[in-house]
Design an enzyme around this catalytic site. Structure first.
Site, PDB file in Angstrom:
ATOM      1  N   LYS A 263       0.960  -1.420   0.065  1.00 61.83           N
ATOM      2  CA  LYS A 263       0.565  -0.189  -0.043  1.00 61.83           C
ATOM      3  C   LYS A 263       0.973   1.056  -0.131  1.00 61.83           C
ATOM      4  O   LYS A 263       0.582   2.219  -1.170  1.00 61.83           O
ATOM      5  CB  LYS A 263      -1.090  -0.082   1.256  1.00 61.83           C
ATOM      6  CG  LYS A 263      -1.954  -0.820   1.347  1.00 61.83           C
ATOM      7  CD  LYS A 263      -3.058  -1.510   1.930  1.00 61.83           C
ATOM      8  CE  LYS A 263      -3.763  -2.310   1.673  1.00 61.83           C
ATOM      9  NZ  LYS A 263      -4.400  -2.962   2.981  1.00 61.83           N
TER      10      LYS A 263
ATOM     11  N   GLN B 257      -4.562  -1.850   9.369  1.00 64.56           N
ATOM     12  CA  GLN B 257      -4.561  -2.994   9.039  1.00 64.56           C
ATOM     13  C   GLN B 257      -5.771  -4.254   9.650  1.00 64.56           C
ATOM     14  O   GLN B 257      -5.093  -4.585  10.848  1.00 64.56           O
ATOM     15  CB  GLN B 257      -3.732  -3.303   8.653  1.00 64.56           C
ATOM     16  CG  GLN B 257      -2.586  -5.042   7.615  1.00 64.56           C
ATOM     17  CD  GLN B 257      -3.260  -4.991   6.071  1.00 64.56           C
ATOM     18  OE1 GLN B 257      -3.816  -3.555   5.754  1.00 64.56           O
ATOM     19  NE2 GLN B 257      -3.792  -6.298   5.723  1.00 64.56           N
TER      20      GLN B 257
ATOM     21  N   ASP C  50     -11.486   2.173   4.072  1.00 64.27           N
ATOM     22  CA  ASP C  50     -11.618   0.814   3.959  1.00 64.27           C
ATOM     23  C   ASP C  50     -13.286   1.324   3.863  1.00 64.27           C
ATOM     24  O   ASP C  50     -13.953  -0.346   3.263  1.00 64.27           O
ATOM     25  CB  ASP C  50     -11.258   0.484   5.229  1.00 64.27           C
ATOM     26  CG  ASP C  50     -10.341  -1.036   5.342  1.00 64.27           C
ATOM     27  OD1 ASP C  50     -10.253  -0.711   4.140  1.00 64.27           O
ATOM     28  OD2 ASP C  50      -9.368  -0.705   6.184  1.00 64.27           O
TER      29      ASP C  50
HETATM   30  N1  GUN Z   1      -6.792  -6.860   5.323  1.00 64.02           N
HETATM   31  C1  GUN Z   1      -6.533  -7.740   3.934  1.00 64.02           C
HETATM   32  N2  GUN Z   1      -7.808  -6.551   3.637  1.00 64.02           N
HETATM   33  C2  GUN Z   1      -7.255  -5.808   4.341  1.00 64.02           C
HETATM   34  C3  GUN Z   1      -7.732  -4.666   3.488  1.00 64.02           C
HETATM   35  O1  GUN Z   1      -8.902  -4.903   2.506  1.00 64.02           O
HETATM   36  N3  GUN Z   1      -8.679  -3.169   4.732  1.00 64.02           N
HETATM   37  C4  GUN Z   1      -8.157  -3.597   5.638  1.00 64.02           C
HETATM   38  N4  GUN Z   1      -7.970  -2.085   6.747  1.00 64.02           N
HETATM   39  N5  GUN Z   1      -7.201  -4.544   6.002  1.00 64.02           N
HETATM   40  C5  GUN Z   1      -7.266  -5.494   5.156  1.00 64.02           C
END
Ligand code: GUN
Length: 279
Positions: free
Chosen positions: A47, A91, A114
């Site tokens: 990311k 995350q 998100d």
């Molecule tokens: N863990 C796996 N995919 C994601 C996501 O898209 N966002 C977040 N916050 N955690 C994740």
């Protein structure tokens, strides 16, 4: 037809970079990573790499595995109040001692890139604008970019998770598909999946979607990210299903890169809203 999420995400990121340059703003994303799970650490690094690629500033708040819920909430309070931060992503999954619901609820909805906050989930249910969960949003982008007919299509979603299956079904419904949601308790799954014009698997079980479950010519979207013998595998038996499907996403190189592109887009949209609070 192979639906090339990797290539599409590169194109979307290039467009975003251009837009960021034109608008002359610098969006900023804060990620919060608790603990040392290697997969989560890798996702967070990816990311940040995407941020760098498009001109989004990013900061990572790294917290130890034994962090308490309150300690995460305290950090979020600071990030919420920080006028230089546009988007916040915690995350997931979080270590077991942390209350994930409390953490998600503590992010101000305007910075929730998100789309997990109940206010933003409510906006989705109500069909109102708001940040959409990144993976379902990425799937919708693939379908639209490749000209897959959604209106009137029967879309079958396998999986009912809060982060993927449910928002996925709602986005498809808002786009005028007829939607069926299947899950672990669904009876006679193949008889339902065989009716799908668009089949989306977010079940989290490697190779569970076999060729006999797919209608000839269907569009098959594989959201699975299963780690099997050190390799990334989707939910779909790709080699067998691609012979039957009209269009299919590979793993890797399908939905995964689009999730990150959606996150970058959500961060940009949050930054634009900050600059124009009336929007
Ligand atoms: N863990 C796996 N995919 C994601 C996501 O898209 N966002 C977040 N916050 N955690 C994740």
């Amino acid at each position: 037809m192979i639906l090339d999420g990797k290539g599409l995400s590169e194109r979307r990121l290039a467009l975003l970079k251009e837009e960021i340059g034109e608008k002359g703003i610098t969006p900023t994303l804060a990620t919060v990573l608790v603990g040392d799970d290697p997969a989560s650490a890798l996702y967070v690094r990816m990311k940040h790499r995407a941020c760098e690629q498009v001109g989004i500033q990013s900061v990572n708040v790294q917290l130890p595995s034994e962090t308490t819920t309150q300690e995460v909430l305290d950090r979020l309070k600071m990030l919420n109040a920080d006028p230089d931060i546009d988007g916040i992503l915690v995350q997931l999954p979080l270590p077991a001692q942390i209350d994930t619901h409390q953490v998600i609820n503590a992010i101000v909805p305007e910075k929730d890139v998100d789309g997990y906050h109940p206010v933003n989930m409510g906006r989705l249910v109500g069909g109102l604008p708001g940040p959409r969960s990144c993976t379902p949003k990425g799937v919708m982008t693939i379908l639209k970019e490749y000209g897959i007919q959604i209106t009137g299509a029967h879309a079958v979603v396998i999986g009912r998770s809060v982060d993927v299956g449910r928002p996925m079904a709602l986005l498809l419904m808002l786009a005028d598909a007829t939607v069926t949601i299947c899950h672990s308790k669904t009876k006679n799954l193949p008889s339902i999946t065989r009716q799908a014009d668009i089949l989306i698997s977010a079940a989290g079980r490697a190779d569970m979607v076999t060729a006999d479950m797919v209608k000839p010519g269907a569009t098959v979207i594989d959201v699975g990210t299963n780690h099997v013998n050190g390799k990334l595998r989707g939910d779909v038996d790709f080699e067998a299903v691609k012979a039957i499907a009209g269009a299919i996403t590979p793993v890797p190189g399908g939905v995964g890169p689009m999730t990150i592109a959606s996150l970058m887009e959500n961060t940009m949209e949050a930054a634009i809203r900050r600059c124009n609070p009336a929007q």
